[in-house]
Each structure stands twice: as structure tokens, then as C-alpha cells.
Design a protein around this motif. Structure first.
Motif, mmCIF file in Angstrom:
data_model
loop_
_atom_site.group_PDB
_atom_site.id
_atom_site.type_symbol
_atom_site.label_atom_id
_atom_site.label_comp_id
_atom_site.label_asym_id
_atom_site.label_seq_id
_atom_site.Cartn_x
_atom_site.Cartn_y
_atom_site.Cartn_z
ATOM 1 N N ILE A 65 50.609 -40.919 22.243
ATOM 2 C CA ILE A 65 49.929 -40.387 21.065
ATOM 3 C C ILE A 65 48.918 -41.402 20.549
ATOM 4 O O ILE A 65 49.152 -42.611 20.570
ATOM 5 C CB ILE A 65 50.953 -40.069 19.960
ATOM 6 N N ASP A 67 46.663 -36.423 15.422
ATOM 7 C CA ASP A 67 47.501 -36.494 16.617
ATOM 8 C C ASP A 67 48.984 -36.445 16.264
ATOM 9 O O ASP A 67 49.777 -35.777 16.947
ATOM 10 C CB ASP A 67 47.194 -37.770 17.395
ATOM 11 N N ALA A 75 52.026 -33.583 17.021
ATOM 12 C CA ALA A 75 53.284 -33.947 17.675
ATOM 13 C C ALA A 75 54.495 -33.663 16.800
ATOM 14 O O ALA A 75 55.631 -33.987 17.180
ATOM 15 C CB ALA A 75 53.263 -35.418 18.062
#
Length: 443
Positions: free
Chosen positions: A301, A307, A311
């Protein structure tokens, strides 16, 4: 790596972006291992450009510069700083509160920044007051924190004629640094969060609109005001521009605070800390009320709001806590949940009853056996009903931590339920504060 240039005078031109210098807040100061005095600070950065941003037109320029920079708050929520400044600026006689109360045990970034570059923070607070036309600035730290003495020394060095800054020491509690808790403490002496609305930017200290900004946010503001929005966007991502201070802890070779550009892969951030010490199992993002992610997912990541959101995690206070191979993720989570339960404000049911019950259930999971199976059933029910019901976000954070542990350590959970607890369950791996204020003193 080249050294960043700085303006010769407050009224000089803004400098072009310098992408070769992503380390900005700590550049030069951390290596010196000492606090930068006002003379050293002024020699490096030049005079504070308050004249450039004075008056109605100057304030409008400063606000538009912050908007264009894309600066987001570094206190955990990542709210756009420009929008927050504008909301406060609409009120009468605002107050600026610089929040240096670092209640998160997994984070040391604010303490590091106030240690080596206190005048960047003070500059940012003065500029925030300029942008909002505030007449009062309050800088808050925890009273148990030895940083208070050096901050007081830095304030004493400031030139006359600036907006006065008052140093206040708040209780060293986990939730005492939440913005409504801090305002409540300044108003009543009780550092417990309050129900919202109104939010502090609407009605805060003495009923006046109050800007509560993290000290790192203010330090970035001090640099943006000098070098401009394009310079700030010279590194980072579109939605998460600039650099951020990251605390790397747990199973890393060199635990500490590191400045890195947003968008840097997590694996590279950990390399700054010497890399994992051994083979890691998982990484806890966002502190002890954050989210566990397994290493195969976490390492790839990029460190950015977008981001991590994709996730299923959040940046929070920008901390990466590595769980080493010889540790039990369920046992570590049980310890953290017990700590969070002890640090609650004890003013609503989810905190008073829900968090201790979740901690008890997790402890039963660690021990395994028939009691663990019953605890697992209770736990899933409790995790589904607590979020959104507390007086503040503290119980939500504990639920987030617990739920992510059940997902991340699913294989371990099955082994514990089958009566095969981890060999490392009795060996704590993650640090917790040596104190735990359960005396009920919130003043």
C-alpha cells in the motif's frame, strides 16, 4: 540531497518547488538532536511573512494559498485545513488552539516536532490566527509531558508584537486530546469530550468560534505561507499532498519518527526505520484504535489517505506498528483493548460497559476452549451495536481495532477456538504507557 533555499525577507517572492527535498519539517533539526532556537529558526526560514498576509486582502490570499495546497489535518481525521480555517474565519473574535497533546501511545510525532522545531509550530499558530482574524492563541500539551518546559522556553524567545500565546497543560489521558475534550477542558477544567453539535469551530472557547489544529498541521502551514502551494505539492499525491511525520514502532529495527512524502509505499517507509526486525505478521495502521492489515496487503500500500481507505483502513495519526513473528495478534489486541477500556471518559454506556466487555471477550478468545467460542458469539454481537452510540469516537475506535483483528488473525482465531492458543500469547510485544490514569481525575 540539496538543502532547500529560503526567502531573504518576508515580502520576497515565493520559491519554486524543490522535489529533491521531501524532508521539510525535520530537515536539519532532527540530525542536530537539539531544539532550534529562534535565532537558528529565523536564519533557516527567514522572517515570518505576516505582512504579506495582513489585512482583508492578505487573509484572503493566505486562505486561497492553503486551499490550493491541499493541506489536510495531521491530527487523525485528515480534514481539509483550508475549509476549517474558512469556517472559523466567518465568526467573531475566533480563538486558535494548537493541539500538541499526543494521547496516542503508538505516536511520537508531535513530541518530536515540538522538541526540534517548536518555532515552526508557533509560526503556524500565528499564521492561523492571521488567517482567521483571531485575537488569542492557546498551545496545549499534556502536563505529564516533559516537552512543556522546552515549549515554554521557545515561547519566551518570540519577538514582541505577536499575538500572545498561552501555554496550557491538559491531563495526560487518551481522549483528552480530542478537540471537544480540549475545548471543554479550557472552558470547565474537565477534559472529557462533549456531544456535537455545536462543533468547536461553531462555538468553542468562551462561546467563540475556535480553530483546533494539530501542531504538525500548523508547522506545514508555516512552510506553505513562505513557499507557496506549488512547492507544497512538489511531493505527495493529488489527494494527499506534501510530507507527513510517521511513527514506526513495534517490530522494526529503529523505532522512531520519520518524515516521508505521501504516496511512498509502506515497505519503503519501514525501510527508513531499518526494516522489520525479523518476519512480520501484520501492521497496525493509525494507532491503537486503528486497523490491522496482514503484511502481504500492507506492504504494497502507498501511504496516503486514498490508498488506505481503499484497503479498508485509515491513516489516522500516521503510525505504523509492526507485529513481529513471535507475537500473538489476538493477545496483543486484547491488551490494547484493555488499555482503551481503562482510558475511556466513563460518561456513556458504550465506554463504561461495552469496552470492558469487548476486552473480556477478547481475553477469552486468547485463552481458547469452550469459553472462547461463547465469547466469540457475544463479541460479534457487541461489535455490531456499539459504533455510533458513544459520546465521542473512542468506542468506535476500539470496535475498529477488534473487528480488524478478527479479520487479520482469522487463522489464529480458529486455532484458539480449537484449544490451540499461540505459543507467544503470554509474551507482550507492543509497548503501552507505564501509567494508566484510572483514578477518574480529568482536571
Amino acid at each position: 540531497m540539496t538543502t532547500a533555499r529560503h526567502p531573504r525577507a518576508a515580502s520576497g517572492p515565493l520559491l519554486p518547488p524543490d522535489p529533491a527535498r521531501p524532508r521539510r519539517l525535520l530537515a536539519g533539526w532532527l540530525e542536530a538532536r537539539q531544539s532550534a532556537g529562534f535565532a537558528e529558526h529565523s536564519a533557516r526560514y527567514g522572517a515570518l511573512p505576516v505582512e504579506r498576509y495582513a489585512g482583508r486582502n492578505g487573509r484572503a490570499l493566505l486562505l486561497s494559498t492553503v486551499d490550493a495546497s491541499g493541506l489536510r489535518g495531521r491530527g487523525g481525521a485528515g480534514f481539509p485545513t483550508g475549509r476549517k480555517l474558512r469556517a472559523v474565519a466567518r465568526g467573531r473574535r475566533p480563538v486558535v488552539v494548537a493541539n500538541g497533546c499526543e494521547g496516542e501511545p503508538a505516536s511520537g510525532k508531535d513530541r518530536a516536532l515540538l522538541t526540534v522545531a517548536p518555532h515552526l509550530v508557533i509560526d503556524g499558530a500565528v499564521l492561523a490566527a492571521t488567517a482567521t482574524d483571531a485575537t488569542e492563541i492557546i498551545l496545549c500539551v499534556h502536563r505529564a509531558d516533559p516537552i512543556a518546559g522546552s515549549v515554554a522556553g521557545a515561547l519566551a524567545e518570540r519577538p514582541s508584537g505577536e499575538i500572545p500565546i498561552r501555554l496550557v497543560q491538559a491531563p495526560g489521558r487518551y481522549v483528552a486530546s480530542e478537540e471537544s475534550a480540549l475545548v471543554n477542558f479550557l472552558e470547565t477544567g474537565d477534559a472529557r469530550p462533549t456531544a456535537k453539535p455545536p462543533r468547536p469551530f461553531e462555538r468553542g472557547v468562551r462561546g467563540r468560534p475556535t480553530l483546533v489544529d494539530n501542531v504538525e498541521t500548523l508547522a506545514h502551514l508555516a512552510l506553505i505561507a513562505r513557499y507557496g502551494s506549488e512547492w507544497f505539492r512538489g511531493c505527495g499525491t493529488r489527494d494527499s499532498p506534501g510530507t507527513t511525520l510517521v511513527t514506526a514502532g513495534g517490530g522494526v529495527a529503529r523505532p522512531g519518527v520519520y518524515e516521508t512524502a505521501f504516496g511512498t509505499p509502506v515497505a519503503e517507509v519501514l525501510d527508513q526505520a531499518g526494516g522489520p526486525a525479523g518476519t512480520p505478521q501484520a501492521i497496525l495502521f493509525g494507532g491503537y484504535s486503528g486497523t490491522w492489515l496482514p503484511v502481504p496487503v500492507a506492504a504494497g500500500i502507498r501511504l496516503s489517505h486514498e490508498d488506505l481507505r481503499a484497503a479498508g483502513a485509515a491513516l489516522g495519526v500516521a503510525s505504523l506498528t509492526v507485529l513481529p513473528a513471535r507475537a500473538c495478534g489476538l493477545a496483543e489486541t486484547a491488551r490494547l483493548l484493555r488499555y482503551l477500556a481503562g482510558e475511556s471518559a466513563r460518561q456513556c454506556g458504550p465506554c463504561m460497559f461495552g469496552l470492558p466487555a469487548i476486552a473480556d471477550d477478547f481475553t477469552s478468545l486468547v485463552l481458547g476452549g469452550r469459553a472462547a467460542a461463547l465469547a466469540g458469539q457475544r463479541l460479534r454481537t457487541r461489535l455490531s451495536v456499539i459504533p455510533g452510540r458513544g459520546a465521542c469516537a473512542h468506542p468506535d475506535g476500539a470496535v475498529r481495532l477488534a473487528a480488524s483483528a478478527l479479520r487479520c488473525f482469522a487463522d489464529d482465531l480458529r486455532a484458539h477456538l480449537a484449544g490451540r492458543p499461540c505459543a507467544w500469547a503470554a509474551h507482550p510485544a507492543l509497548p503501552l504507557p507505564g501509567w494508566n490514569n484510572r483514578s477518574g481525575d480529568w482536571t
